[in-house]
Design a protein around this motif. Structure first.
Motif, PDB file in Angstrom:
ATOM      1  N   ALA A 415      36.792 -34.336   9.833  1.00 50.64           N
ATOM      2  CA  ALA A 415      36.012 -34.784  10.994  1.00 50.64           C
ATOM      3  C   ALA A 415      35.605 -36.245  10.859  1.00 50.64           C
ATOM      4  O   ALA A 415      35.465 -36.963  11.854  1.00 50.64           O
ATOM      5  N   GLY A 416      35.391 -36.694   9.610  1.00 46.09           N
ATOM      6  CA  GLY A 416      35.013 -38.087   9.381  1.00 46.09           C
ATOM      7  C   GLY A 416      33.715 -38.447  10.083  1.00 46.09           C
ATOM      8  O   GLY A 416      32.740 -37.684  10.057  1.00 46.09           O
ATOM      9  N   PRO A 417      33.663 -39.610  10.778  1.00 44.87           N
ATOM     10  CA  PRO A 417      32.428 -40.044  11.438  1.00 44.87           C
ATOM     11  C   PRO A 417      31.987 -39.114  12.565  1.00 44.87           C
ATOM     12  O   PRO A 417      30.860 -39.194  13.031  1.00 44.87           O
ATOM     13  N   ARG A 418      32.901 -38.229  13.007  1.00 46.32           N
ATOM     14  CA  ARG A 418      32.559 -37.333  14.119  1.00 46.32           C
ATOM     15  C   ARG A 418      31.823 -36.074  13.646  1.00 46.32           C
ATOM     16  O   ARG A 418      31.429 -35.253  14.492  1.00 46.32           O
ATOM     17  N   PRO A 422      23.058 -34.696   9.999  1.00 43.85           N
ATOM     18  CA  PRO A 422      22.099 -35.799   9.870  1.00 43.85           C
ATOM     19  C   PRO A 422      22.506 -36.818   8.817  1.00 43.85           C
ATOM     20  O   PRO A 422      22.041 -37.954   8.849  1.00 43.85           O
ATOM     21  N   LEU A 423      23.382 -36.422   7.872  1.00 45.15           N
ATOM     22  CA  LEU A 423      23.883 -37.351   6.863  1.00 45.15           C
ATOM     23  C   LEU A 423      25.271 -37.866   7.212  1.00 45.15           C
ATOM     24  O   LEU A 423      26.020 -38.286   6.330  1.00 45.15           O
ATOM     25  N   ALA A 424      25.622 -37.849   8.492  1.00 46.57           N
ATOM     26  CA  ALA A 424      26.980 -38.210   8.904  1.00 46.57           C
ATOM     27  C   ALA A 424      27.388 -39.582   8.392  1.00 46.57           C
ATOM     28  O   ALA A 424      28.495 -39.760   7.870  1.00 46.57           O
ATOM     29  N   ALA A 425      26.503 -40.568   8.519  1.00 45.94           N
ATOM     30  CA  ALA A 425      26.852 -41.924   8.085  1.00 45.94           C
ATOM     31  C   ALA A 425      27.051 -41.983   6.577  1.00 45.94           C
ATOM     32  O   ALA A 425      27.981 -42.626   6.082  1.00 45.94           O
ATOM     33  N   LEU A 430      30.984 -42.214   2.029  1.00 43.68           N
ATOM     34  CA  LEU A 430      31.457 -41.744   0.724  1.00 43.68           C
ATOM     35  C   LEU A 430      32.942 -41.396   0.729  1.00 43.68           C
ATOM     36  O   LEU A 430      33.590 -41.399  -0.321  1.00 43.68           O
ATOM     37  N   LEU A 431      33.469 -41.081   1.898  1.00 45.17           N
ATOM     38  CA  LEU A 431      34.857 -40.611   1.946  1.00 45.17           C
ATOM     39  C   LEU A 431      35.826 -41.712   1.523  1.00 45.17           C
ATOM     40  O   LEU A 431      35.758 -42.841   2.013  1.00 45.17           O
ATOM     41  N   PRO A 432      36.742 -41.390   0.625  1.00 40.46           N
ATOM     42  CA  PRO A 432      37.753 -42.372   0.192  1.00 40.46           C
ATOM     43  C   PRO A 432      38.866 -42.490   1.227  1.00 40.46           C
ATOM     44  O   PRO A 432      38.984 -41.665   2.140  1.00 40.46           O
TER      45      PRO A 432
END
Length: 485
Positions: A415-418, A422-425, A430-432
């Protein structure tokens, strides 16, 4: 459109169950979403109907948006609950809400309502993220900008800020003792709410905080509770069906399963509704009920949602009908959760677990995997980590807990940024670039969701990476073979 309200209901030949002229506000509820309307509001109405005491009407406060206020205010607080599934009843008009407030628009009015002498109970369903607590410590996140603004004297917008400022107003007015009842899926939810209010008081300057904390310790109780009812999001089609059945348009309609349960610690600072007359269980020890529900129903719900998303399922019922997903939940519950639980006295754990799986399979609810999967960073901790840690403490391998965590991580990575969280950002940051297990799992272990001993536990992280690889490969057959072995 003929909108539901007391006048239109009367013209239709029906009347509210409660005498609206006799109804007085005794309860303030924060977070007037669908679950509140299908659970707390129904129990409170039933309690007033059973006892004849109409002093427990509810002042309902909306949380993050004013949408629910826009639905309920034109209806004078009336709304309907429609049950779906085996044992369902007719559309029910609920009349226990005396008025609604849009919390974000009028936070001062929320504080005034909590501070009113007639208010003797505050209830809340603000979801895990509504407490503004750090996931690992459970303490109030005083770095949160909204919490900081509440502490600095702005009209409070957070639930803890509204409660603390409302209690402060009661203290100043000598308005009397009060009980704050959390109805969210958190272990020790009352104790946690009380601790967060204490954290808020501790963060106030000098004597102001000392005085508030002392008054709260003497005049406020925070009983623990366990709540249970599945309430999916209402769809436009649901609204149309309710209108066809009722003959009136209810924009605040909610859909629910027939099952409902409420276990409440019998610890109150003042008078309260006689909820036990409506079927609630009052007890001295809620913890076994809380933990059983969290580690079986809520953990199973999360596993179904995350695994179901990777398998392409839209609803929880579809997941429950999938042999692979259903077997994974069965094994999580029977092999890891039940052996680690202190069950409530008299509860048959395996039978309870099977009843939960049957409820998941109710196709009439249409509970979506996307909705259940939301806010995972706040849910992983209370739902899954106690079982994982218990298995590790026994020297075992938490295969099924690790599967749930891996499925969540895969959901976050895809999903990434989508991702709705609440900790989405933080999670997105953190995702590589490479979304392989060897890259994603170690990075998301640093999200502030997992305690240090699990971050350093190579057995647990190895299991999570193994499951992530299987999920990410998209080979349903290989995944199913390992789960159903």
């Amino acid at each position: 459109m003929n909108r539901l309200d007391p006048a239109s209901l009367g013209r239709s030949g029906r009347s509210p169950a409660l005498d609206r002229d006799a109804l007085r506000t005794g309860v303030v509820h924060l977070g007037a979403g669908a679950f509140f309307r299908a659970h707390t509001a129904v129990y409170t109405e039933d309690a007033m109907l059973a006892t004849g005491d109409t002093s427990w009407g509810i002042g309902a406060v909306t949380g993050r948006s004013a949408r629910v206020w826009e639905q309920m205010a034109p209806q004078d607080g009336l709304f309907t609950v429609t049950e779906r599934g085996s044992g369902s009843g007719a559309v029910r008009v609920v009349s226990s809400v005396t008025g609604t407030l849009a919390g974000p628009r009028d936070p001062r009015a929320v504080v005034e309502l909590i501070g009113a002498p007639g208010t003797r109970v505050v209830t809340l369903t603000v979801t895990e993220k509504g407490y503004r607590a750090a996931p690992l410590t459970g303490r109030l996140d005083v770095r949160d900008p909204s919490v900081r603004a509440d502490l600095d004297g702005a009209p409070p917008l957070t639930s803890v800020g509204q409660i603390a400022r409302g209690l402060q107003l009661r203290m100043l007015r000598d308005a009397g003792p009060i009980t704050v009842v959390s109805c969210d899926n958190l272990s020790g939810n009352g104790d946690r709410t009380g601790a967060l209010v204490a954290d808020f008081a501790d963060a106030l300057p000098g004597a102001e905080g000392d005085r508030l904390r002392a008054w709260v310790a003497e005049s406020v109780c925070f009983p623990n509770t366990m709540v249970d009812r599945m309430v999916p999001a209402t769809t436009p089609e649901d609204l149309d069906r309710v209108e066809a059945a009722l003959g009136l348009r209810d924009e605040a309609a909610v859909i629910a399963e027939p099952f409902r349960q409420w276990v409440i610690e019998d610890r109150f600072a003042a008078a309260r509704p006689r909820w036990e007359s409506a079927g609630a269980l009052l007890t001295d020890d809620v913890l076994p009920w809380e933990e059983t529900k969290l580690r079986i129903l809520n953990a199973g719900h999360s596993l179904l949602a995350y695994l179901g998303l990777s398998l392409g399922h839209r609803t929880i019922a579809e997941c429950a009908a999938d042999t692979v997903a259903a077997t994974a939940v069965h094994r999580l519950v029977h092999e890891e959760a039940l052996p680690s639980l202190r069950l409530p006295e008299g509860l048959d754990g395996p039978a309870y677990a099977e009843s939960v799986l049957a409820r998941f399979a109710n196709p009439a609810l249409g509970h979506t995997t996307a909705k259940v999967a939301a806010d995972g960073s706040q849910k992983i901790g209370p739902r899954l980590l106690p079982t994982i840690r218990a298995v590790r403490e026994r020297g075992g391998e938490p295969r099924w807990g690790a599967l749930a965590v891996a499925a969540w991580m895969h959901h976050v990575a895809t999903a990434g940024p989508r991702v709705e969280d609440p900790l989405a950002a933080t999670l997105a940051g953190l995702l590589p670039d490479r979304r392989r297990a060897a890259d994603v799992v170690p990075r998301l272990m640093e999200a502030g969701v997992f305690p240090g001993e699990l971050v350093a536990d190579t057995v647990f992280t190895g299991l999570a990476a193994h499951w992530y690889e299987l999920i990410d490969a998209g080979d349903t057959r290989a995944l199913g073979k390992e789960i159903t072995l």
